[in-house]
Design an enzyme around this catalytic site. Structure first.
Site, PDB file in Angstrom:
ATOM      1  N   LYS A 117     -13.624   5.000  13.898  1.00  0.00           N
ATOM      2  CA  LYS A 117     -13.102   3.872  14.667  1.00  0.00           C
ATOM      3  C   LYS A 117     -13.831   3.754  16.007  1.00  0.00           C
ATOM      4  O   LYS A 117     -14.326   4.764  16.518  1.00  0.00           O
ATOM      5  CB  LYS A 117     -11.610   4.086  14.962  1.00  0.00           C
ATOM      6  N   ASP A 158     -11.597   5.075   6.612  1.00  0.00           N
ATOM      7  CA  ASP A 158     -10.526   4.674   7.531  1.00  0.00           C
ATOM      8  C   ASP A 158      -9.343   4.046   6.778  1.00  0.00           C
ATOM      9  O   ASP A 158      -8.287   3.828   7.359  1.00  0.00           O
ATOM     10  CB  ASP A 158     -11.087   3.684   8.563  1.00  0.00           C
ATOM     11  N   ARG A 169      -3.339   4.820   2.404  1.00  0.00           N
ATOM     12  CA  ARG A 169      -2.999   4.511   1.005  1.00  0.00           C
ATOM     13  C   ARG A 169      -3.350   5.661   0.073  1.00  0.00           C
ATOM     14  O   ARG A 169      -2.730   5.827  -0.966  1.00  0.00           O
ATOM     15  CB  ARG A 169      -3.692   3.198   0.601  1.00  0.00           C
ATOM     16  N   ASP A 217      -0.119   7.354  14.122  1.00  0.00           N
ATOM     17  CA  ASP A 217      -0.338   6.947  12.733  1.00  0.00           C
ATOM     18  C   ASP A 217       0.547   7.736  11.755  1.00  0.00           C
ATOM     19  O   ASP A 217       0.334   7.710  10.557  1.00  0.00           O
ATOM     20  CB  ASP A 217      -1.830   7.108  12.383  1.00  0.00           C
ATOM     21  N   LYS A 257       4.039   7.745   5.624  1.00  0.00           N
ATOM     22  CA  LYS A 257       2.656   8.096   5.962  1.00  0.00           C
ATOM     23  C   LYS A 257       2.661   8.949   7.224  1.00  0.00           C
ATOM     24  O   LYS A 257       3.159   8.527   8.274  1.00  0.00           O
ATOM     25  CB  LYS A 257       1.821   6.828   6.197  1.00  0.00           C
TER      26      LYS A 257
END
Ligand code: BES
Ligand code: MN
Ligand code: ZN
Length: 505
Positions: free
Chosen positions: A283, A353, A357, A294, A271
């Site tokens: 967020k 958010d 996935r 991230d 990812k």
């Protein structure tokens, strides 16, 4: 970015000046081999200091003795190694880290890597010591324009380290692998620490492309190509960003036999959300800066490919990373949007958010269809929920294949990058069913890490697959002897070991 450590291996002997490092088991006695090298007068002086300081020689405890009696050196570091029963295989790396944490400003270090008979002092152990020292020395300081006070405790310029051991020729050979591992971990850390205004998807792809120097074949897919292929779930995440999305495929073909090509490559998928604002489901401000990390999964895959190619691993490997930025914008995707993924399955966006996935679903499917890998392992800073479950001590492991899960678990134990398996089941799978599409991208608060993994499982078909949720282990300064940086480079050592132990010819 860290000070250069110049590490060499030679026969053990005491030289004039510098810092001398010696080892002591928790019987409080210097090993015979050490006594022989430093002489009786010095040994007596050291024993006196050990007693005066009530030094217990517990593993990784260190006693510093300045200007020791009977030795013409600046300082001795007596390093505790405990006793046989409390030593572990990973200890040498951590020991290396702990020792170098005490070097201070010293620039000449002489390590007498000798010890009691029940302590392993071979080439592999020496190489692990060096690896731990390199990882501990890492700093991400390229954006400091002035010297800080803390730098006064750091050496000025290169540090020359000699590791003295009987089998130094073996150490010289093995340490090449150790150096490849250190480079891969450091590459991953650098990527995670880098701010997102510098490291956007295009720059990330460029840095990954540098692996071509090591013989890695690189393919960079741009937005046009991704749209043509049909990665609409991935593109949906990036559509609110001014920065274009990218997917990078890295191929290392190190296997020599036909058998390996028949089995199919081992595939790693990462990812790479270069910054995750949450998108329209934005967020809260507090701590949002951490979301530059991230892309820890993608960074690990790049670092791992570096290590494997650099040490010329005899294995065929695919590395694939999905690079996007998740931003709110007039063009951003909305909760309630429905996207069609590359697999053909439709996804209702509940929460923008839950973007990782969406990226991984498309890349997993693409890798499965394109390369027919024998197994796929994805790494992702996927859920905050994994921090709630496991903290920063273990990554969450999910798998559809018990044998694969066992191997990852074992490699975790062997390297100290440990994982803990969490369950998958049809009941959890149902939690991502949607009223309007084949699935939804959020199963709600309960079992958040598990429902995220169930979502991914819908994109791997029958391929043996494992998912590592590294939101707790990749960033946020997980405490350790071998890392003083915000990012850890977690997973490079684990997966290098996994490949070496089970998949190389
Ligand atoms: N990138 C975050 C997860 C994360 C949290 C990584 C903390 C590193 C540290 C991920 O994209 C995310 O936002 N997940 C949501 C999922 C939820 C909306 C279903 C979460 O964990 O809250
Ligand atoms: Mn998110
Ligand atoms: Zn995210």
């Amino acid at each position: 970015m860290s000070e250069a450590l110049k590490i060499s291996y030679a026969a053990p002997d005491v030289a004039k000046g510098g810092t001398l490092v010696i080892f002591m088991a928790d019987d409080g006695k210097l090993p015979d081999a050490t006594r022989k090298l430093i002489g009786t007068t010095a040994a007596n002086g050291i024993h006196r200091a050990v007693e005066a300081e009530s030094f217990k020689a517990k593993p990784k405890s260190i006693l510093a003795i300045p200007a020791p009696h009977g030795l013409d050196v600046d300082r001795v570091l007596v390093v505790g190694i405990g006793h046989d029963g409390d030593r572990q295989a990973t200890d040498y790396i951590r020991l290396g880290g702990a020792i170098s944490g005490r070097f201070g400003t010293a620039r000449v270090i002489n390590i007498l890597f000798v010890g009691p008979a029940d302590w392993r002092v071979d080439g592999a152990a020496a190489s692990d010591l060096a690896l731990g020292m390199r990882l501990r020395a890492y700093r991400f300081d390229k954006y400091f324009t002035k010297k800080r006070e803390a730098d006064q405790d750091r050496p000025q310029g290169a540090v020359i380290i000699k590791i003295g051991l009987a089998n130094y020729s073996e150490a010289k050979k093995v340490s090449k692998t150790g150096d490849s591992i250190a480079e891969g971990v450091i590459k991953a850390r650098d990527l995670v620490n880098e701010p997102p205004n510098v490291l956007d998807p295009i720059e990330f792809a460029r840095r990954a492309s540098e692996l071509s120097k090591l013989g890695v074949e690189i393919t960079v897919l741009d937005e046009k190509q991704l749209a043509r292929i049909g990665m609409r779930a991935l593109l949906g995440v990036g559509q609110g960003s001014a920065k274009e999305s990218r997917v990078v495929i890295m191929r290392w073909n190190g296997a020599k036999t036909a058998k390996a090509s028949k089995a199919g490559p081992v595939a790693f998928i990462g990812k790479g959300v270069v910054f995750d604002t949450g998108g329209i489901s934005i967020k809260p401000a507090a701590g949002m800066e951490d979301m530059k990390g991230d892309m820890g999964g993608a960074a690990c895959v790049v670092g791992l490919m570096h290590t494997l190619a650099s040490r010329k691993a005899k294995v065929n490997v695919i590395g694939a990373i999905g690079l996007v930025e998740n931003m709110p914008d007039g063009n951003a995707q909305r909760p309630s949007d429905i996207v069609t993924s590359l697999s053909g399955q439709t996804i209702e966006i509940i929460n923008t958010d839950a973007e990782g996935r969406l990226v991984l679903g498309d890349v997993l499917w693409y890798v499965k269809e394109t390369f027919k890998p024998q197994l796929m392992i994805d790494l992702a800073t996927l859920t905050g929920a994994v921090l709630v479950a496991l903290g920063q001590e273990n990554a969450g492991l999910f798998s559809n294949d018990d044998a694969l899960a066992e191997r990852i678990y074992a490699a975790g134990k062997a390297t100290g990058e440990t994982v803990w398996r969490l369950p998958l089941s049809p009941a959890y799978d149902k939690m991502v069913d949607s009223k309007f599409a084949d699935m939804k991208n959020s199963g709600g608060r309960h079992a958040g890490s598990i429902t995220a993994a169930q979502f991914l499982k819908r994109f791997v078909g029958d391929t043996a697959w494992a998912h590592l949720d590294i939101a707790g282990t990749a960033l946020g300064s997980p405490e350790s002897d071998i890392n003083k940086s915000w990012s850890s480079g977690w997973g490079v050592r684990l997966l290098d070991r996994f490949v070496a132990d089970y998949y190389e010819e």
